[in-house]
Write an enzyme that holds these catalytic residues in place. Structure first.
Site, PDB file in Angstrom:
ATOM      1  N   ASP A  13       2.370  60.361  18.508  1.00 46.49           N
ATOM      2  CA  ASP A  13       2.024  60.334  18.716  1.00 46.49           C
ATOM      3  C   ASP A  13       0.025  60.358  18.913  1.00 46.49           C
ATOM      4  OD1 ASP A  13       3.944  60.080  20.491  1.00 46.49           O
ATOM      5  OD2 ASP A  13       3.799  62.067  21.385  1.00 46.49           O
ATOM      6  N   LYS A  16      -0.074  55.429  16.534  1.00 48.44           N
ATOM      7  CA  LYS A  16       0.408  54.823  15.772  1.00 48.44           C
ATOM      8  C   LYS A  16       0.634  53.368  15.891  1.00 48.44           C
ATOM      9  CE  LYS A  16       3.890  57.770  14.979  1.00 48.44           C
ATOM     10  NZ  LYS A  16       3.089  58.657  15.369  1.00 48.44           N
ATOM     11  N   GLY A  40       7.900  56.404  20.574  1.00 56.21           N
ATOM     12  CA  GLY A  40       7.606  56.267  21.004  1.00 56.21           C
ATOM     13  C   GLY A  40       6.605  55.632  21.198  1.00 56.21           C
ATOM     14  N   HIS A  41       5.905  54.161  20.972  1.00 57.79           N
ATOM     15  CA  HIS A  41       4.938  53.683  20.718  1.00 57.79           C
ATOM     16  C   HIS A  41       4.133  52.876  21.948  1.00 57.79           C
ATOM     17  CE1 HIS A  41       6.348  53.749  16.289  1.00 57.79           C
ATOM     18  NE2 HIS A  41       5.958  54.739  16.945  1.00 57.79           N
ATOM     19  N   GLN A 223       6.645  59.364  14.548  1.00 60.10           N
ATOM     20  CA  GLN A 223       6.447  61.085  14.333  1.00 60.10           C
ATOM     21  C   GLN A 223       5.247  61.229  13.640  1.00 60.10           C
ATOM     22  OE1 GLN A 223      10.421  59.948  14.049  1.00 60.10           O
ATOM     23  NE2 GLN A 223       9.934  59.189  16.153  1.00 60.10           N
ATOM     24  N   THR A 238      11.460  66.658  12.848  1.00 54.78           N
ATOM     25  CA  THR A 238      12.468  65.843  13.411  1.00 54.78           C
ATOM     26  C   THR A 238      13.402  65.794  12.043  1.00 54.78           C
ATOM     27  OG1 THR A 238      13.083  63.409  13.907  1.00 54.78           O
ATOM     28  CG2 THR A 238      11.049  63.713  12.370  1.00 54.78           C
ATOM     29  N   ARG A 302       7.845  63.914  28.419  1.00 54.79           N
ATOM     30  CA  ARG A 302       7.575  65.512  28.755  1.00 54.79           C
ATOM     31  C   ARG A 302       6.027  65.343  28.615  1.00 54.79           C
ATOM     32  NH1 ARG A 302      11.430  67.766  24.713  1.00 54.79           N
ATOM     33  NH2 ARG A 302      10.347  66.230  23.579  1.00 54.79           N
TER      34      ARG A 302
HETATM   35  P1  GDP Z   1       2.463  56.736  18.199  1.00 57.43           P
HETATM   36  O1  GDP Z   1       3.819  57.003  19.552  1.00 57.43           O
HETATM   37  O2  GDP Z   1       1.355  57.262  17.667  1.00 57.43           O
HETATM   38  O3  GDP Z   1       2.730  55.003  18.510  1.00 57.43           O
HETATM   39  O4  GDP Z   1       1.178  57.009  20.371  1.00 57.43           O
HETATM   40  P2  GDP Z   1       1.775  56.608  21.206  1.00 57.43           P
HETATM   41  O5  GDP Z   1       1.911  55.543  21.713  1.00 57.43           O
HETATM   42  O6  GDP Z   1       2.893  58.059  21.712  1.00 57.43           O
HETATM   43  O7  GDP Z   1      -0.189  57.449  21.646  1.00 57.43           O
HETATM   44  C1  GDP Z   1      -0.494  57.341  21.656  1.00 57.43           C
HETATM   45  C2  GDP Z   1      -2.061  56.869  23.325  1.00 57.43           C
HETATM   46  O8  GDP Z   1      -2.564  57.116  22.903  1.00 57.43           O
HETATM   47  C3  GDP Z   1      -1.279  55.617  23.715  1.00 57.43           C
HETATM   48  O9  GDP Z   1      -0.637  55.700  24.710  1.00 57.43           O
HETATM   49  C4  GDP Z   1      -1.462  54.473  23.325  1.00 57.43           C
HETATM   50  O10 GDP Z   1      -2.428  53.454  24.280  1.00 57.43           O
HETATM   51  C5  GDP Z   1      -3.271  55.186  23.518  1.00 57.43           C
HETATM   52  N1  GDP Z   1      -4.139  55.470  22.448  1.00 57.43           N
HETATM   53  C6  GDP Z   1      -4.605  55.039  21.448  1.00 57.43           C
HETATM   54  N2  GDP Z   1      -5.445  54.942  20.499  1.00 57.43           N
HETATM   55  C7  GDP Z   1      -6.405  54.963  21.766  1.00 57.43           C
HETATM   56  C8  GDP Z   1      -7.199  55.345  22.038  1.00 57.43           C
HETATM   57  O11 GDP Z   1      -8.435  54.911  20.532  1.00 57.43           O
HETATM   58  N3  GDP Z   1      -8.122  55.856  22.907  1.00 57.43           N
HETATM   59  C9  GDP Z   1      -7.346  55.619  23.868  1.00 57.43           C
HETATM   60  N4  GDP Z   1      -8.201  56.435  24.841  1.00 57.43           N
HETATM   61  N5  GDP Z   1      -6.080  55.725  23.511  1.00 57.43           N
HETATM   62  C10 GDP Z   1      -5.430  55.331  22.291  1.00 57.43           C
HETATM   63  P1  IMO Z   2       6.155  59.304  17.963  1.00 58.42           P
HETATM   64  O1  IMO Z   2       7.102  58.413  17.274  1.00 58.42           O
HETATM   65  C1  IMO Z   2       6.105  62.997  19.217  1.00 58.42           C
HETATM   66  C2  IMO Z   2      10.058  66.097  18.107  1.00 58.42           C
HETATM   67  C3  IMO Z   2      10.453  66.102  19.628  1.00 58.42           C
HETATM   68  C4  IMO Z   2      11.352  67.246  18.948  1.00 58.42           C
HETATM   69  C5  IMO Z   2      11.339  67.026  16.875  1.00 58.42           C
HETATM   70  C6  IMO Z   2      12.931  66.746  17.095  1.00 58.42           C
HETATM   71  O2  IMO Z   2       6.301  58.193  19.393  1.00 58.42           O
HETATM   72  O3  IMO Z   2       4.911  60.008  17.334  1.00 58.42           O
HETATM   73  P2  IMO Z   2      14.208  64.641  17.179  1.00 58.42           P
HETATM   74  O4  IMO Z   2      14.541  64.107  19.270  1.00 58.42           O
HETATM   75  O5  IMO Z   2      13.394  64.217  16.425  1.00 58.42           O
HETATM   76  O6  IMO Z   2      15.475  65.280  17.057  1.00 58.42           O
HETATM   77  O7  IMO Z   2      12.624  66.065  18.248  1.00 58.42           O
HETATM   78  O8  IMO Z   2      10.558  65.794  17.265  1.00 58.42           O
HETATM   79  N1  IMO Z   2       9.282  63.949  18.174  1.00 58.42           N
HETATM   80  C7  IMO Z   2       8.200  63.480  18.780  1.00 58.42           C
HETATM   81  N2  IMO Z   2       6.909  64.349  19.092  1.00 58.42           N
HETATM   82  N3  IMO Z   2       6.063  61.674  19.328  1.00 58.42           N
HETATM   83  C8  IMO Z   2       7.315  61.420  18.675  1.00 58.42           C
HETATM   84  O9  IMO Z   2       7.291  60.039  17.903  1.00 58.42           O
HETATM   85  C9  IMO Z   2       8.251  62.297  18.325  1.00 58.42           C
HETATM   86  N4  IMO Z   2       9.570  62.471  17.683  1.00 58.42           N
HETATM   87  C10 IMO Z   2       9.957  63.420  17.400  1.00 58.42           C
HETATM   88  O10 IMO Z   2       9.517  66.107  20.651  1.00 58.42           O
HETATM   89  O11 IMO Z   2      10.214  68.116  19.133  1.00 58.42           O
HETATM   90 MG    MG Z   3       4.817  58.242  20.809  1.00 56.45          MG
END
Ligand code: GDP
Ligand code: IMO
Ligand code: MG
Length: 427
Positions: A13, A16, A40-41, A223, A238, A302
């Site tokens: 998170d 990416k 989840g992106h 991840q 994971t 969560r």
């Molecule tokens: P990922 O799983 O690594 O792709 O990240 P997620 O999408 O799960 O979580 C990152 C969150 O931060 C998303 O809601 C993005 O829209 C947001 N985000 C990404 N870069 C920035 C930033 O530079 N500033 C802010 N405020 N939000 C960002």
């Molecule tokens: P992105 O790509 C954050 C965590 C789960 C749990 C552990 C194992 O959005 O960054 P799994 O279902 O993979 O067997 O769960 O890994 N986890 C993540 N945490 N971002 C993710 O993906 C994750 N994918 C799995 O919360 O702790």
């Molecule tokens: Mg994510």
């Protein structure tokens, strides 16, 4: 610059999806190499927000071909619903390619993920419940079902029988659940053959040819480094390799062809699920980071655990991934703190430790040693160059760069594509 890897430097998170989407317009292929719909992106394009789980973030860039590599585990029902969701919003998904060697997540994997977590009780991992661990376990145990098996009914049936032989015993005798009928699984899986057939390709051959011809390939990790099954905080990880090496095994492209590895690094730290987290904040600051940063999981909804930046982890990510660059995200979230603590080392059993300890027990005992850096109060979301950042924000970035061991080549100051300060080009 034909091939680069973009991966999470912390516990996932990090942003990416946004970073991949930003590069999507300038690359020919975006390739997922591991994980599945546990990812989840969130990608924000103009006033549109997209939540992607299994599809590579490059799917939102019209000129780019999205690829699901052999190292990914594919839940076909999730894939089809993600595709139709994007189709309905006018996104062209027809270029998607899927490796025939990728493994499938079937309903029995999802069931097993959920019941085994329940069985672990207090020791649970806090998985996403998407069947990721059981699907990878079957792959390694050589009883997995691959995408290509969908197209040969007799092989598919044999493989499902082999997989369920053992699992039905476990489900019935250990978990007190009803056995799963082979016919039912085979019938469901055969139903995916037609809708998926047009996407399946020899992606290894295609990607190697593309790189040889000078096309640009971006490998997008799911991840993060600390969730890696080999290099992460095992067992709270994971079941795949998000670290850079995973890009090779998960796509069939050799390491000599990869010339840049970019670590996505949040300006603070978050984690979802169970496991150690030295800089976790259980106080008002943690709540403030969660609220301002919108730190709620895209996949499971969560709340994310939040804490200060941890330079020990960043250094570790540089080392195990061979990072050439960092993309620092969410710097804007830190606006408004008078002082911002940064963890520079750990104290473990009375000793100062600069590097991530390999022992799980030591890591559980690690207490952060903080240095507090001066904060800033100016809004930075409109900044387009490094010089436009307030002096203290510049110093914060420079301090993180020094501690983390690789140059910070881009800085995120907001979720949108254009809310990025590019310092060095990635291409
Ligand atoms: P990922 O799983 O690594 O792709 O990240 P997620 O999408 O799960 O979580 C990152 C969150 O931060 C998303 O809601 C993005 O829209 C947001 N985000 C990404 N870069 C920035 C930033 O530079 N500033 C802010 N405020 N939000 C960002
Ligand atoms: P992105 O790509 C954050 C965590 C789960 C749990 C552990 C194992 O959005 O960054 P799994 O279902 O993979 O067997 O769960 O890994 N986890 C993540 N945490 N971002 C993710 O993906 C994750 N994918 C799995 O919360 O702790
Ligand atoms: Mg994510």
């Amino acid at each position: 610059m034909p091939a680069l890897v973009l991966l999470g430097a912390q516990w996932g998170d990090e942003g990416k999806g946004k970073a991949t989407d930003l590069l999507g317009g300038s690359v020919d292929y975006v390739v997922r190499y591991q994980g599945g719909n546990n990812a989840g992106h969130t990608v924000v394009v103009g006033d549109q927000k997209y939540a992607l789980h299994l599809l590579p973030s490059g799917i939102l860039s019209p000129g780019c071909t999205p690829v699901i590599g052999n190292g990914v585990v594919v839940d076909p029902s999730v894939l089809l619903s993600e595709l139709s969701g994007l189709d309905e919003r006018g996104v062209d998904t027809s270029k998607l390619l899927i490796s025939g060697n990728a493994h499938l997540i079937t309903p029995y994997h999802t069931t097993l993920d959920k019941v085994s977590e329940r069985f672990l009780g207090k020791r649970k991992i806090g998985t996403t419940g998407r069947g990721i661990g059981p699907a990878y376990a079957d792959k390694i145990n050589r009883v997995g079902i691959r995408v290509q098996d969908l197209f040969d009914e007799s092989i598919l049936r044999q493989k499902v029988e082999a997989a369920l032989d053992n699992k039905n015993q476990v489900l019935a005798k250990l978990y007190n659940r009803r056995a799963i009928a082979v016919d039912q699984v085979v019938e469901e899986l055969l139903g995916y053959a037609d809708p998926l057939s047009g996407y399946v390709a020899d992606t290894t051959l295609l990607l190697n040819n593309a790189i040889d011809q000078g096309q640009v390939v971006l490998f997008e990790g799911g991840q993060g480094t600390l969730l890696d099954v080999d290099h992460g905080t095992y067992p709270f990880v994971t079941s795949s390799n998000p670290t850079a090496g995973g890009a090779c095994t998960g796509t069939g492209v050799g390491p000599t062809k990869i010339n840049r590895v970019i670590g996505i690094l949040k300006a603070y730290t978050t984690r979802v699920g169970a496991g150690p987290f030295p800089t976790e904040l259980l106080d008002d600051d943690g709540e403030k980071l969660r609220t301002i940063g919108g730190e709620r999981g895209v996949t499971t909804g969560r709340d994310r655990r939040c804490g200060w930046f941890d330079a020990v982890i960043a250094r570790y990510a540089t080392r195990v991934n061979g990072l050439t660059d960092f993309f620092l995200t969410k710097l804007d979230v830190l606006t408004g703190w008078e002082r911002i603590p940064v963890c520079v080392a750990y104290e473990i059993d009375g000793k100062r430790v600069e590097e991530l300890p390999y022992s799980q027990t030591d890591f559980h005992h690690a207490k952060p040693i903080y240095e507090a850096l001066p904060g800033w109060s100016e809004d930075i979301t409109q900044a387009k160059t490094f010089d436009e950042l307030p002096k203290n924000a510049q110093k914060y970035v420079q301090a993180l760069e020094e501690m983390s061991g690789a140059p910070i080549s881009a800085i995120g100051v907001g979720p949108g594509r254009d809310e990025t300060i590019q310092i060095n080009s990635f291409l």
